[in-house]
Design a protein around this motif. Structure first.
Motif, PDB file in Angstrom:
ATOM      1  N   ALA A  73     -15.090  38.264  65.949  1.00  0.00           N
ATOM      2  CA  ALA A  73     -16.486  38.724  65.919  1.00  0.00           C
ATOM      3  C   ALA A  73     -16.681  39.557  64.662  1.00  0.00           C
ATOM      4  O   ALA A  73     -15.873  40.436  64.362  1.00  0.00           O
ATOM      5  N   VAL A  74     -17.762  39.252  63.945  1.00  0.00           N
ATOM      6  CA  VAL A  74     -18.109  40.009  62.750  1.00  0.00           C
ATOM      7  C   VAL A  74     -19.287  40.911  63.092  1.00  0.00           C
ATOM      8  O   VAL A  74     -20.348  40.428  63.500  1.00  0.00           O
ATOM      9  N   GLU A  78     -10.671  40.675  65.611  1.00  0.00           N
ATOM     10  CA  GLU A  78     -10.147  39.369  66.004  1.00  0.00           C
ATOM     11  C   GLU A  78      -8.859  39.530  66.786  1.00  0.00           C
ATOM     12  O   GLU A  78      -8.245  40.590  66.794  1.00  0.00           O
ATOM     13  N   GLY A  79      -8.492  38.443  67.437  1.00  0.00           N
ATOM     14  CA  GLY A  79      -7.262  38.426  68.200  1.00  0.00           C
ATOM     15  C   GLY A  79      -7.019  37.051  68.784  1.00  0.00           C
ATOM     16  O   GLY A  79      -7.628  36.059  68.367  1.00  0.00           O
ATOM     17  N   VAL A  80      -6.134  37.015  69.775  1.00  0.00           N
ATOM     18  CA  VAL A  80      -5.714  35.768  70.408  1.00  0.00           C
ATOM     19  C   VAL A  80      -5.745  35.967  71.924  1.00  0.00           C
ATOM     20  O   VAL A  80      -5.351  37.022  72.425  1.00  0.00           O
ATOM     21  N   TYR A  81      -6.199  34.933  72.625  1.00  0.00           N
ATOM     22  CA  TYR A  81      -6.155  34.968  74.092  1.00  0.00           C
ATOM     23  C   TYR A  81      -4.729  34.672  74.539  1.00  0.00           C
ATOM     24  O   TYR A  81      -4.122  33.690  74.112  1.00  0.00           O
ATOM     25  N   THR A 123      -6.146  42.408  70.167  1.00  0.00           N
ATOM     26  CA  THR A 123      -6.941  42.789  69.004  1.00  0.00           C
ATOM     27  C   THR A 123      -5.914  43.033  67.919  1.00  0.00           C
ATOM     28  O   THR A 123      -4.946  43.772  68.123  1.00  0.00           O
ATOM     29  N   GLY A 124      -6.087  42.375  66.796  1.00  0.00           N
ATOM     30  CA  GLY A 124      -5.040  42.430  65.796  1.00  0.00           C
ATOM     31  C   GLY A 124      -3.834  41.643  66.295  1.00  0.00           C
ATOM     32  O   GLY A 124      -3.956  40.778  67.163  1.00  0.00           O
ATOM     33  N   ASP A 125      -2.668  41.939  65.757  1.00  0.00           N
ATOM     34  CA  ASP A 125      -1.442  41.252  66.148  1.00  0.00           C
ATOM     35  C   ASP A 125      -0.418  42.280  66.632  1.00  0.00           C
ATOM     36  O   ASP A 125       0.352  42.819  65.836  1.00  0.00           O
ATOM     37  N   PRO A 126      -0.422  42.574  67.945  1.00  0.00           N
ATOM     38  CA  PRO A 126       0.496  43.605  68.443  1.00  0.00           C
ATOM     39  C   PRO A 126       1.973  43.241  68.324  1.00  0.00           C
ATOM     40  O   PRO A 126       2.826  44.116  68.352  1.00  0.00           O
ATOM     41  N   ASP A 127       2.286  41.940  68.166  1.00  0.00           N
ATOM     42  CA  ASP A 127       3.685  41.549  68.004  1.00  0.00           C
ATOM     43  C   ASP A 127       4.185  41.797  66.582  1.00  0.00           C
ATOM     44  O   ASP A 127       5.369  42.011  66.361  1.00  0.00           O
ATOM     45  N   HIS A 128       3.274  41.784  65.603  1.00  0.00           N
ATOM     46  CA  HIS A 128       3.597  42.026  64.193  1.00  0.00           C
ATOM     47  C   HIS A 128       2.459  42.824  63.567  1.00  0.00           C
ATOM     48  O   HIS A 128       1.745  42.325  62.702  1.00  0.00           O
TER      49      HIS A 128
END
Length: 159
Positions: free
Chosen positions: A58-59, A71-74, A87-92
């Motif tokens: 979402a912008v 942004e993120g991933v489900y 939200t973001g990349d919590p793994d990296h």
């Protein structure tokens, strides 16, 4: 050293669970409430691939064209009762804050109980406090959006 913080927000919303879920997973509905009031979120700038591994973005647009992209991933999609997304990349996460959000929607008498749990990495309690305050403003807008949806549904269903 990675700092972590987490919190939960529980709200009772005056809308059926399916409507609350749709507000989280349908771009034109999400755009109506997502973000602080000082920003707009144009529906054509919201992308949602609502499936495990699918991305969302979402912008948010502010004064003089200032933009913020979230942004993120489900990770889990079990509608209309549960969504888990990043939200973001919590793994990296690199140096930036990132988080995992778990959203559960429980149908109750006349409405839905929404549980929003956020676990953040590369963040501290102060940042988590600010994020929580931001989400509370978003959720005020969500409740307003759901109220408008309920009103327009009643009007359109009249003979």
């Amino acid at each position: 050293m990675t700092q972590t913080a987490e919190y939960e927000i529980v709200l009772d919303l005056d809308a059926p669970r399916e409507q609350v879920y749709a507000a989280w997973t349908t771009p034109h509905r999400f755009a109506r409430w997502f973000g602080p009031r000082i920003f707009t979120t144009p529906a054509d700038r919201v992308v949602m691939d609502v499936r495990p591994g699918g991305a969302w973005q979402a912008v948010l647009v502010g004064d003089e064209g200032f933009e913020v992209t979230l942004e993120g991933v489900y990770r889990e999609v079990d509608g209309p009762g549960r969504l888990v997304f990043t939200t973001g990349d919590p793994d990296h996460p690199g140096d930036g804050p990132a988080s995992v959000v778990t959203l559960t929607l429980e149908e109750g008498e006349g409405g839905t109980t929404m549980r929003f749990h956020q676990f953040g990495v590369n963040t501290d309690q102060e940042h988590a406090h600010q994020a929580r305050a931001g989400w509370l403003e978003f959720f005020e807008r969500l409740a307003e959006h759901l109220a408008v949806q309920a009103t327009s549904s009643k009007v359109s269903s009249r003979p």
